[in-house]
Design a protein around this motif. Structure first.
Motif, PDB file in Angstrom:
ATOM      1  N   ARG A   1       7.461   3.977 -29.757  1.00  0.00           N
ATOM      2  CA  ARG A   1       8.805   4.529 -29.652  1.00  0.00           C
ATOM      3  C   ARG A   1       9.750   3.907 -30.679  1.00  0.00           C
ATOM      4  O   ARG A   1      10.512   4.599 -31.354  1.00  0.00           O
ATOM      5  CB  ARG A   1       9.350   4.300 -28.242  1.00  0.00           C
ATOM      6  CG  ARG A   1      10.636   5.061 -27.970  1.00  0.00           C
ATOM      7  CD  ARG A   1      11.097   4.842 -26.554  1.00  0.00           C
ATOM      8  NE  ARG A   1      11.689   3.506 -26.394  1.00  0.00           N
ATOM      9  CZ  ARG A   1      12.104   3.005 -25.237  1.00  0.00           C
ATOM     10  NH1 ARG A   1      11.958   3.711 -24.119  1.00  0.00           N
ATOM     11  NH2 ARG A   1      12.637   1.805 -25.181  1.00  0.00           N
ATOM     12  N   LEU A   2       9.702   2.598 -30.805  1.00  0.00           N
ATOM     13  CA  LEU A   2      10.625   1.917 -31.712  1.00  0.00           C
ATOM     14  C   LEU A   2      10.285   2.171 -33.175  1.00  0.00           C
ATOM     15  O   LEU A   2      11.167   2.203 -34.033  1.00  0.00           O
ATOM     16  CB  LEU A   2      10.623   0.418 -31.426  1.00  0.00           C
ATOM     17  CG  LEU A   2      11.236   0.031 -30.073  1.00  0.00           C
ATOM     18  CD1 LEU A   2      10.976  -1.428 -29.765  1.00  0.00           C
ATOM     19  CD2 LEU A   2      12.734   0.329 -30.066  1.00  0.00           C
ATOM     20  N   SER A   3       9.010   2.348 -33.469  1.00  0.00           N
ATOM     21  CA  SER A   3       8.617   2.672 -34.836  1.00  0.00           C
ATOM     22  C   SER A   3       9.289   3.956 -35.290  1.00  0.00           C
ATOM     23  O   SER A   3       9.783   4.063 -36.411  1.00  0.00           O
ATOM     24  CB  SER A   3       7.094   2.798 -34.920  1.00  0.00           C
ATOM     25  OG  SER A   3       6.701   3.161 -36.222  1.00  0.00           O
ATOM     26  N   ALA A   4       9.335   4.933 -34.388  1.00  0.00           N
ATOM     27  CA  ALA A   4       9.963   6.209 -34.720  1.00  0.00           C
ATOM     28  C   ALA A   4      11.480   6.066 -34.832  1.00  0.00           C
ATOM     29  O   ALA A   4      12.096   6.583 -35.774  1.00  0.00           O
ATOM     30  CB  ALA A   4       9.609   7.254 -33.665  1.00  0.00           C
ATOM     31  N   SER A   5      12.087   5.328 -33.918  1.00  0.00           N
ATOM     32  CA  SER A   5      13.552   5.241 -33.915  1.00  0.00           C
ATOM     33  C   SER A   5      14.089   4.392 -35.064  1.00  0.00           C
ATOM     34  O   SER A   5      15.171   4.661 -35.582  1.00  0.00           O
ATOM     35  CB  SER A   5      14.041   4.692 -32.568  1.00  0.00           C
ATOM     36  OG  SER A   5      13.557   3.376 -32.360  1.00  0.00           O
ATOM     37  N   TYR A   6      13.338   3.364 -35.457  1.00  0.00           N
ATOM     38  CA  TYR A   6      13.781   2.507 -36.559  1.00  0.00           C
ATOM     39  C   TYR A   6      13.308   3.018 -37.916  1.00  0.00           C
ATOM     40  O   TYR A   6      13.760   2.533 -38.952  1.00  0.00           O
ATOM     41  CB  TYR A   6      13.266   1.076 -36.364  1.00  0.00           C
ATOM     42  CG  TYR A   6      14.085   0.247 -35.405  1.00  0.00           C
ATOM     43  CD1 TYR A   6      15.019  -0.669 -35.867  1.00  0.00           C
ATOM     44  CD2 TYR A   6      13.940   0.391 -34.040  1.00  0.00           C
ATOM     45  CE1 TYR A   6      15.778  -1.426 -34.984  1.00  0.00           C
ATOM     46  CE2 TYR A   6      14.688  -0.344 -33.138  1.00  0.00           C
ATOM     47  CZ  TYR A   6      15.609  -1.253 -33.614  1.00  0.00           C
ATOM     48  OH  TYR A   6      16.361  -1.986 -32.739  1.00  0.00           O
ATOM     49  N   GLY A   7      12.379   3.952 -37.920  1.00  0.00           N
ATOM     50  CA  GLY A   7      11.847   4.448 -39.181  1.00  0.00           C
ATOM     51  C   GLY A   7      10.974   3.448 -39.897  1.00  0.00           C
ATOM     52  O   GLY A   7      10.742   3.560 -41.109  1.00  0.00           O
ATOM     53  N   VAL A   8      10.483   2.453 -39.162  1.00  0.00           N
ATOM     54  CA  VAL A   8       9.643   1.397 -39.711  1.00  0.00           C
ATOM     55  C   VAL A   8       8.298   1.429 -39.005  1.00  0.00           C
ATOM     56  O   VAL A   8       8.244   1.301 -37.782  1.00  0.00           O
ATOM     57  CB  VAL A   8      10.299   0.009 -39.522  1.00  0.00           C
ATOM     58  CG1 VAL A   8       9.380  -1.091 -40.013  1.00  0.00           C
ATOM     59  CG2 VAL A   8      11.634  -0.049 -40.242  1.00  0.00           C
ATOM     60  N   PRO A   9       7.205   1.632 -39.727  1.00  0.00           N
ATOM     61  CA  PRO A   9       5.907   1.701 -39.046  1.00  0.00           C
ATOM     62  C   PRO A   9       5.554   0.376 -38.375  1.00  0.00           C
ATOM     63  O   PRO A   9       5.749  -0.700 -38.947  1.00  0.00           O
ATOM     64  CB  PRO A   9       4.925   2.040 -40.174  1.00  0.00           C
ATOM     65  CG  PRO A   9       5.630   1.667 -41.434  1.00  0.00           C
ATOM     66  CD  PRO A   9       7.085   1.836 -41.174  1.00  0.00           C
ATOM     67  N   VAL A  10       5.044   0.475 -37.146  1.00  0.00           N
ATOM     68  CA  VAL A  10       4.563  -0.687 -36.407  1.00  0.00           C
ATOM     69  C   VAL A  10       3.167  -0.348 -35.901  1.00  0.00           C
ATOM     70  O   VAL A  10       3.010   0.453 -34.972  1.00  0.00           O
ATOM     71  CB  VAL A  10       5.478  -1.046 -35.222  1.00  0.00           C
ATOM     72  CG1 VAL A  10       4.941  -2.291 -34.503  1.00  0.00           C
ATOM     73  CG2 VAL A  10       6.914  -1.266 -35.673  1.00  0.00           C
ATOM     74  N   ALA A  11       2.151  -0.910 -36.529  1.00  0.00           N
ATOM     75  CA  ALA A  11       0.780  -0.733 -36.057  1.00  0.00           C
ATOM     76  C   ALA A  11       0.593  -1.628 -34.843  1.00  0.00           C
ATOM     77  O   ALA A  11       0.916  -2.816 -34.876  1.00  0.00           O
ATOM     78  CB  ALA A  11      -0.215  -1.101 -37.145  1.00  0.00           C
ATOM     79  N   ALA A  12       0.088  -1.079 -33.746  1.00  0.00           N
ATOM     80  CA  ALA A  12       0.010  -1.834 -32.494  1.00  0.00           C
ATOM     81  C   ALA A  12      -1.398  -1.783 -31.921  1.00  0.00           C
ATOM     82  O   ALA A  12      -2.036  -0.723 -31.893  1.00  0.00           O
ATOM     83  CB  ALA A  12       1.011  -1.283 -31.490  1.00  0.00           C
ATOM     84  N   HIS A  13      -1.865  -2.933 -31.468  1.00  0.00           N
ATOM     85  CA  HIS A  13      -3.193  -3.048 -30.876  1.00  0.00           C
ATOM     86  C   HIS A  13      -3.121  -3.992 -29.679  1.00  0.00           C
ATOM     87  O   HIS A  13      -2.430  -5.017 -29.727  1.00  0.00           O
ATOM     88  CB  HIS A  13      -4.197  -3.616 -31.882  1.00  0.00           C
ATOM     89  CG  HIS A  13      -4.283  -2.846 -33.164  1.00  0.00           C
ATOM     90  ND1 HIS A  13      -5.125  -1.788 -33.346  1.00  0.00           N
ATOM     91  CD2 HIS A  13      -3.591  -3.006 -34.344  1.00  0.00           C
ATOM     92  CE1 HIS A  13      -4.981  -1.314 -34.580  1.00  0.00           C
ATOM     93  NE2 HIS A  13      -4.051  -2.033 -35.201  1.00  0.00           N
ATOM     94  N   ALA A  14      -3.859  -3.647 -28.641  1.00  0.00           N
ATOM     95  CA  ALA A  14      -4.017  -4.534 -27.488  1.00  0.00           C
ATOM     96  C   ALA A  14      -5.441  -5.073 -27.519  1.00  0.00           C
ATOM     97  O   ALA A  14      -6.400  -4.346 -27.256  1.00  0.00           O
ATOM     98  CB  ALA A  14      -3.752  -3.789 -26.189  1.00  0.00           C
ATOM     99  N   VAL A  15      -5.569  -6.337 -27.876  1.00  0.00           N
ATOM    100  CA  VAL A  15      -6.887  -6.944 -28.040  1.00  0.00           C
ATOM    101  C   VAL A  15      -7.530  -7.139 -26.666  1.00  0.00           C
ATOM    102  O   VAL A  15      -6.957  -7.800 -25.799  1.00  0.00           O
ATOM    103  CB  VAL A  15      -6.782  -8.294 -28.772  1.00  0.00           C
ATOM    104  CG1 VAL A  15      -8.165  -8.926 -28.929  1.00  0.00           C
ATOM    105  CG2 VAL A  15      -6.118  -8.117 -30.132  1.00  0.00           C
ATOM    106  N   GLY A  16      -8.705  -6.537 -26.509  1.00  0.00           N
ATOM    107  CA  GLY A  16      -9.420  -6.655 -25.246  1.00  0.00           C
ATOM    108  C   GLY A  16      -9.186  -5.505 -24.306  1.00  0.00           C
ATOM    109  O   GLY A  16      -9.897  -5.378 -23.290  1.00  0.00           O
TER     110      GLY A  16
END
Length: 612
Positions: free
Chosen positions: A530-545
């Motif tokens: 959600r924040l990646s879209a609103s800030y216009g800054v890509p945030v690659a996100a991973h949950a390890v495990g």
């Protein structure tokens, strides 16, 4: 300053003007293109360096080149790992004295040999070995492909003026003599301190010139004289007829064969400034001096390609930023080549700066984010300069271990060197003592802590948690990986599907942030999207495990991340940790938004997105 010429058909408007086409400047052009920012690079010379110059690229630098798809080419063109894992000291290459053609010391160096396992735990990338004569054209090819028409060689900056909305520069084509105007929002000075720093009246402080360094680029077959095939550097310390100990580096440069069978070499030595044997002698005399120090046979062929001479100093610019101008590389810090720190530090400067410029230019960050460049990089540069100076003096200090005394009678010093290699208990003792001296040189060849262990926690642009940042090793040898805010993202191997990847490989998109959450991190992933879209800054996100996320098969990441299954870390585009949450937070979206705003200097900054 020179008067700016009237606008003409050649005038250019670009977000960033890069002054200088060496390793740092070319890398700046390359990274900016990958970030979607147009630039114009001007370089006063007609080509990239004709000198081999710096050649060792450390693992942190190779992580940067890996991130920008250049590392594989560097490894392919550079020395194989089996040819660059040691440093060797020799008493001479030739000569017939009892102490000639001896190995004084040999040690693993720059992540090779016995150091390989320790370095491999720290990074997925190994050191590379490729002289700037070959490295710079390689980077230039990549930069020109990604930014066609953005690199102008044989062009020089002649004036620079700044106003509230940008910078106006006059550039002269050194081939035609014509000048044109460049309008830019920002300037990156990668010119080695030759132009921009002086135009902006930025003084350099520290240790002024204390040696003249002389490099010879030669073609020769030294294989009959070099005992090892894996020495990245051979250091010759020979006893001259007058009883003085003379030093010369003998560095294999490839470019087709490597090690002792290299076709090309750099020969390095120094003299006190103003000494008759220094920069004011002609080239023929310089060659004779080197042949004498190496004790090369008179009839052994050696073709000299070029000779370069430059002052050795230990200086740091008082300011790394002056308005819209930023100093990087040798324009910001200059020091001896000891420890292979110069080019590496310059490339890391550029990597720190480029993503910040991109975010500010795109209106996604506050203009004050650019203040973090000096705040973060100047302390690193200061430490590097201090270490390079100390390393150089430390390498000279081993003379005491040989028993040779400067100013003593020649026969005394010859007797000391002869005794050093005698097959007697006294000789055994002398060699053991000499090894103790040489062992201190690990601060030059095995300083992993210096290469990886610096942090930006004190600059004020990263968050904090309850963890204590590891106290750095004062010798810079030991690297303790940590995911504390301000530290470089620790390397750990993870499994993504069928692929084994490093945590650094997850920084896949240039300019993107990386969120690494624990196994119960679904809320973090939702917030990141959600924040990646609103800030216009890509945030690659991973949950390890978590299901579908990376798997910590080897348990490395669990011991490094510093948080539990509900926590997370946010990593900046340059691979440094911006924030860490040790455990569950009530509102992940709010926590992540605050971290992004801090990382982008958006809180209370009215200058966000200011363009020129």
């Amino acid at each position: 300053m020179n008067a700016a010429p009237r606008s003409g058909p050649s005038d250019r408007h670009v977000p960033v003007l890069v002054v200088g086409g060496g390793g740092s400047g070319l890398t700046a052009s390359l990274i900016l293109s990958d970030l979607g920012i147009a630039s114009l690079l001007v370089e006063r010379h007609p080509t990239t360096s004709i000198q081999p110059k710096a050649h060792i690229l450390n693992a942190r630098t190779m992580e940067i080149f890996g991130h920008h798809d250049v590392a594989d080419d560097i490894y392919r063109e550079g020395a194989p790992p089996e040819n660059c894992g040691a440093m060797v000291w020799l008493s001479s290459l030739g000569g017939e004295e009892p102490y000639d053609r001896k190995v004084l010391y040999r040690t693993s160096a720059y992540g090779g040999g016995e150091e390989a396992e320790r370095y491999a735990r720290a990074s997925a990338y190994r050191h590379a070995n490729l002289g700037q004569r070959w490295l710079e054209p390689l980077i230039r090819r990549h930069a020109e492909k990604r930014g066609p028409g953005e690199l102008l060689f044989h062009h020089e900056l002649t004036s620079l003026d700044e106003d509230e909305s940008g910078v106006s520069a006059t550039v002269r084509d050194r081939t035609s003599g014509d000048s044109f105007q460049v309008r830019a929002a920002y300037v990156i000075a990668a010119d080695g301190g030759k132009t921009v720093g002086r135009m902006r009246d930025i003084p350099m402080t520290g240790t002024p010139t204390f040696l003249e360094w002389i490099n010879l680029h030669v073609r020769a077959d030294f294989s009959p004289f070099i005992p090892y095939d894996d020495a990245v550097v051979n250091r010759v310390s020979s006893l001259a007829e007058d009883g003085t100990l003379e030093h010369c580096g003998v560095v294999p440069m490839g470019p087709r064969n490597w090690g002792r069978h290299s076709e090309e070499w750099t020969l390095m030595f120094s003299r006190p400034p103003g000494d008759p044997g220094a920069a004011d002698v002609d080239d023929a005399t310089t060659v004779k001096m080197v042949r004498r120090t190496l004790k090369l046979p008179d009839d052994h062929p050696m073709e000299v390609e070029s000779i370069s001479k430059w002052p050795v100093e230990g200086l740091v610019a008082e300011r790394f930023r002056s308005g819209r101008v930023f100093l990087v590389g040798d324009a910001a810090h200059r020091h001896p080549p000891s420890g292979a720190l110069g080019l590496n530090t310059g490339i890391q400067d550029v990597h720190n700066l480029a993503w910040k410029l991109a975010r500010v230019l795109n209106g996604q960050a506050g203009e004050s984010l650019l203040d973090s460049y000096e705040a973060e990089r100047k302390p690193v540069a200061q430490r590097v300069v201090e270490r390079a100076l100390f390393s150089l003096f430390n390498q000279i200090a081993f003379t005491a271990g040989t028993g040779v005394v400067p100013g003593a009678r020649p026969e005394w010093n010859r007797a000391q060197m002869t005794a050093l290699f005698s097959d007697t208990p006294d000789g055994d003792t002398r060699r053991a003592v000499l090894r103790e001296y040489f062992d201190t040189n690990r601060i030059t060849t095995a300083h992993l802590g210096l290469e990886m262990g610096y942090d930006y926690a004190g600059a004020g642009f990263v968050g904090a948690d309850r963890a204590t940042y590891p106290k750095p090793d004062p010798l810079g040898l030991v690297y303790e990986p940590t995911s504390s805010p301000g530290a470089r993202l620790p390397h750990a191997w993870l499994r993504c599907g069928t692929e084994r990847v490093s945590t650094h490989h997850l920084l896949a998109q240039p300019g993107a942030f990386l969120l690494l959450a624990g196994a119960r991190g679904e809320g973090w992933l939702t917030a990141a999207a959600r924040l990646s879209a609103s800030y216009g800054v890509p945030v690659a996100a991973h949950a390890v495990g978590a299901a579908g996320g990376p798997v910590d098969e080897e348990g490395e990441w669990a011991g490094l991340c510093g948080h539990d299954r509900d926590g997370a870390i946010l990593v900046r585009p340059d691979g440094f940790v911006a924030m860490r949450w040790l455990s569950r937070v009530h509102e992940p979206a709010q926590a992540l938004a605050e971290a992004l705003r801090r990382s982008l200097a958006l809180d209370g900054d009215s200058g966000a997105g200011r363009r020129g």
